[in-house]
Scaffold this motif. Structure first.
Motif, short mmCIF file in Angstrom:
data_model
loop_
_atom_site.label_atom_id
_atom_site.label_comp_id
_atom_site.label_asym_id
_atom_site.label_seq_id
_atom_site.Cartn_x
_atom_site.Cartn_y
_atom_site.Cartn_z
N UNK A 177 0.86 -1.28 0.02
CA UNK A 177 -0.08 -0.06 0.12
C UNK A 177 1.13 1.30 -0.03
N UNK A 178 1.70 1.31 0.86
CA UNK A 178 2.79 2.25 0.90
C UNK A 178 3.57 2.64 -0.44
N UNK A 179 3.96 1.63 -1.07
CA UNK A 179 4.52 1.50 -2.48
C UNK A 179 3.67 2.01 -3.47
N UNK A 180 2.34 1.73 -3.28
CA UNK A 180 1.30 2.03 -4.39
C UNK A 180 0.99 3.72 -4.14
N UNK A 195 -5.52 1.20 -3.45
CA UNK A 195 -5.80 -0.24 -3.28
C UNK A 195 -5.87 -1.03 -4.80
N UNK A 196 -6.24 -0.26 -5.77
CA UNK A 196 -6.10 -0.83 -7.05
C UNK A 196 -4.81 -0.98 -7.45
N UNK A 197 -4.03 -0.17 -7.11
CA UNK A 197 -2.44 -0.24 -7.71
C UNK A 197 -1.55 -1.34 -6.80
N UNK A 203 -9.66 -3.23 2.34
CA UNK A 203 -8.47 -3.62 2.96
C UNK A 203 -7.63 -2.50 3.38
N UNK A 204 -7.53 -1.49 2.76
CA UNK A 204 -6.69 -0.21 3.18
C UNK A 204 -7.09 0.18 4.61
N UNK A 205 -8.23 0.34 5.08
CA UNK A 205 -8.86 0.77 6.38
C UNK A 205 -8.29 -0.30 7.46
N UNK A 206 -7.73 -1.41 7.17
CA UNK A 206 -7.16 -2.32 8.05
C UNK A 206 -5.52 -1.91 8.44
#
Length: 193
Positions: free
Chosen positions: A20-23, A42-44, A51-54
């Motif tokens: 997520x950080x890399x995206x 999330x898409x990238x 899932x991002x909210x986790x």
């Protein structure tokens, strides 16, 4: 139950957070002037938006994590380049070259995007600390070489670096900028007085 793609749940979570950080870094490297949406990130990353909210409670939480992640990367890569150089003159040239390579790799665009979308005391403090961390090894190297005024010389060298970064970001060939900057800085590296 979500599928775990690592040896442990902790390793899986760390890998997902890193993805997520890399995206988000990828989006920022494109020069966005807005906070990336969780959907785009999330898409990238190949994950569901939910899932991002986790991993991040809010977009501000994500930005804070990006600041914590991005600034040490620059310092580490610069320190590694300078450590591999031969002698003080080589360290000065490595300092210039590493900064320009990082700019060509999009690191400066990420920092510039963060400064536009995440201004505030936390970002300002991290930015000041980063710039202090970056110039310190250059100052020490100039002192080692016997520069009359290491702070002034470092400022002049950084002016060349900043100009080179701007040229790279405007589309000038990074290798050409690196060669030109190295030629301009070489006299300081070999005779800083």
């Amino acid at each position: 139950m979500p599928r775990i793609n690592a040896a442990t749940v902790g390793e899986h979570r760390a890998a997902q957070r890193r993805a997520l950080l890399n995206a988000a870094r990828e989006v920022l490297a494109e020069g966005t002037a807005d906070i990336p949406s969780f959907g785009e990130i999330a898409r990238r990353a190949g994950l569901a938006r939910s899932s991002v909210y986790q991993y991040f409670n809010s977009r501000q939480d994500l930005l804070d994590a990006l600041v914590e992640d991005s600034f040490p990367r620059w310092s580490q890569k610069l320190a590694e380049a300078m450590a591999e150089a031969d002698g003080p003159a080589g360290r000065i040239l490595a300092y210039v070259d590493a900064n320009l390579i990082l700019a060509a790799d999009g690191e400066h665009a990420i920092a510039a995007s963060l400064s536009q979308i995440a201004p505030g005391p936390k970002f300002d403090e991290k930015s000041r600390a980063l710039h202090g961390d970056l110039v310190t090894p250059l100052l020490h190297t100039l002192q080692e070489l016997g520069a009359r005024d290491p702070a002034v010389t470092a400022e002049l060298i950084n002016a060349i670096v900043h100009t080179g970064v701007r040229q790279i970001e405007r589309g000038t060939d990074p290798d050409q900028v690196r060669r030109s900057a190295g030629a301009l800085v070489a006299p300081y590296a070999h005779d800083p007085s």
